[in-house]
Write a protein that holds these residues in place. Structure first.
Motif, short mmCIF file in Angstrom:
data_model
loop_
_atom_site.label_atom_id
_atom_site.label_comp_id
_atom_site.label_asym_id
_atom_site.label_seq_id
_atom_site.Cartn_x
_atom_site.Cartn_y
_atom_site.Cartn_z
N SER A 120 56.05 23.47 125.75
CA SER A 120 55.81 24.89 125.52
C SER A 120 56.85 25.47 124.58
CB SER A 120 55.86 25.64 126.86
OG SER A 120 55.83 27.04 126.64
N SER A 121 56.37 26.23 123.60
CA SER A 121 57.27 26.93 122.68
C SER A 121 57.11 28.43 122.81
CB SER A 121 56.98 26.50 121.24
OG SER A 121 55.63 26.77 120.90
N ALA A 122 56.38 28.88 123.84
CA ALA A 122 56.12 30.31 124.01
C ALA A 122 57.43 31.09 124.12
CB ALA A 122 55.27 30.54 125.26
N TRP A 123 57.56 32.11 123.29
CA TRP A 123 58.75 32.97 123.28
C TRP A 123 58.38 34.29 122.64
CZ3 TRP A 123 61.31 35.73 119.58
CH2 TRP A 123 62.55 36.27 119.94
N ALA A 155 57.05 37.93 127.27
CA ALA A 155 57.54 36.58 127.54
C ALA A 155 57.54 36.22 129.01
CB ALA A 155 58.95 36.43 126.97
N TYR A 199 58.91 32.92 130.17
CA TYR A 199 59.37 32.20 128.99
C TYR A 199 60.51 32.91 128.27
CZ TYR A 199 54.82 30.04 129.80
OH TYR A 199 53.75 29.42 130.37
N ASN A 233 63.61 33.04 128.63
CA ASN A 233 64.84 32.29 128.39
C ASN A 233 64.64 31.04 127.55
OD1 ASN A 233 66.41 34.10 129.94
ND2 ASN A 233 65.78 33.08 131.84
N ARG A 234 63.43 30.83 127.06
CA ARG A 234 63.17 29.68 126.19
C ARG A 234 63.82 29.91 124.83
NH1 ARG A 234 58.59 26.74 128.07
NH2 ARG A 234 58.81 26.66 130.33
N TRP A 262 51.50 25.41 123.23
CA TRP A 262 51.31 26.67 123.94
C TRP A 262 52.33 27.66 123.41
CZ3 TRP A 262 49.48 30.73 125.57
CH2 TRP A 262 50.03 31.55 126.54
N LEU A 263 51.83 28.74 122.83
CA LEU A 263 52.70 29.75 122.23
C LEU A 263 51.98 31.09 122.23
CD1 LEU A 263 50.90 29.66 119.53
CD2 LEU A 263 52.64 28.14 118.63
#
Length: 244
Positions: free
Chosen positions: A43-46, A53, A56, A58-59, A86-87
């Motif tokens: 996952s790169s969701a930010w 968020a 997410y 703290n990603r 996933w973003l």
């Protein structure tokens, strides 16, 4: 595994921020998958807004552009593995850059690219939709990218179905989701689109049965061959599934 015809393809996780060391982890997962391991999702969701968020928040920001992440990502294609992305929709451009840098890696854009209608995007659907659509049209130009049609029952999209006294019908969901689904199919073509469930996150707004009835309504305008692609063939091809 016996005779049970479940989990014909497994998408797991490897932390690609370990860079070159990801190869050994991927090889171990291939062995553990006993012929069923197909790829990973990292996952790169930010988003800058914590009301978008949520979990997410703290990603890392810009993970898809990170050089160490990309060294890990480079391990996928030589092992014949795919990457599920996933973003949130403001990040689609970063994934497009990644797809262009690694044209031999099969990338699956999850949940129609994560269109956001909450937090800083709440009440701004008319403004946000064209931005999301432009990003979809751009990434669709990358032949190594396919898209999953679903995940739209999450509260992320900004509809209030979960607050209403009765759950939504498939007719109501089809009307709400049609612009997103049809944009994706028009951009990618049915052979690069696949319907998906996103349970359990989707069940906050509707049932599994209603979601698939919604998909059937959305697919009704397409030919039998196109429906087969949307409901079966694309997923079989992308994840190399040996099923009927």
């Amino acid at each position: 595994y016996g005779k049970a015809a479940i989990c014909a393809g497994i998408v797991s996780h490897v932390n690609l921020l370990i860079g070159d060391q990801a190869k050994a982890v991927l090889e171990a997962e291939i062995a553990a998958g006993n012929g069923r391991f197909r790829g990973i999702r990292h996952s790169s969701a930010w988003d800058e807004d914590p009301n978008v968020a949520h979990m997410y928040a703290n990603r890392p920001k810009g993970i898809l552009l990170d050089s160490t992440f990309r060294r890990g990502f480079a391990c996928l294609a030589p092992l014949g593995l795919s990457f599920d992305a996933w973003l949130f929709h403001p990040q689609i451009g970063e994934l497009t850059d990644l797809a262009r840098a690694f044209p031999d890696t099969r990338i699956v854009l999850d949940h129609c690219g994560g269109p956001v209608g909450t937090g800083r995007f709440a009440g701004k659907r008319a403004e946000t939709f064209p931005v999301w659509k432009a990003s979809i049209l751009e990434i669709a130009q990358c032949p190594n990218v396919v898209v999953k049609l679903g995940g739209l029952a999450m509260c992320l999209l900004g509809y209030d179905f979960h607050l209403r006294p009765r759950p939504p019908s498939s007719e109501e969901l089809a009307a709400a989701w049609r612009p997103y689904v049809e944009t994706c199919i028009e951009a990618f073509g049915p052979d690069r689109c696949m319907f998906e469930s996103n349970f359990p996150p989707d069940k906050g707004q509707c049932s599994y049965q209603v979601i698939f009835n919604t998909f059937k309504r959305l697919a009704s305008q397409y030919s039998e061959a196109e429906k087969t692609a949307l409901f079966l063939k694309t997923a079989k091809d992308v994840y190399r599934l040996d099923i009927g």
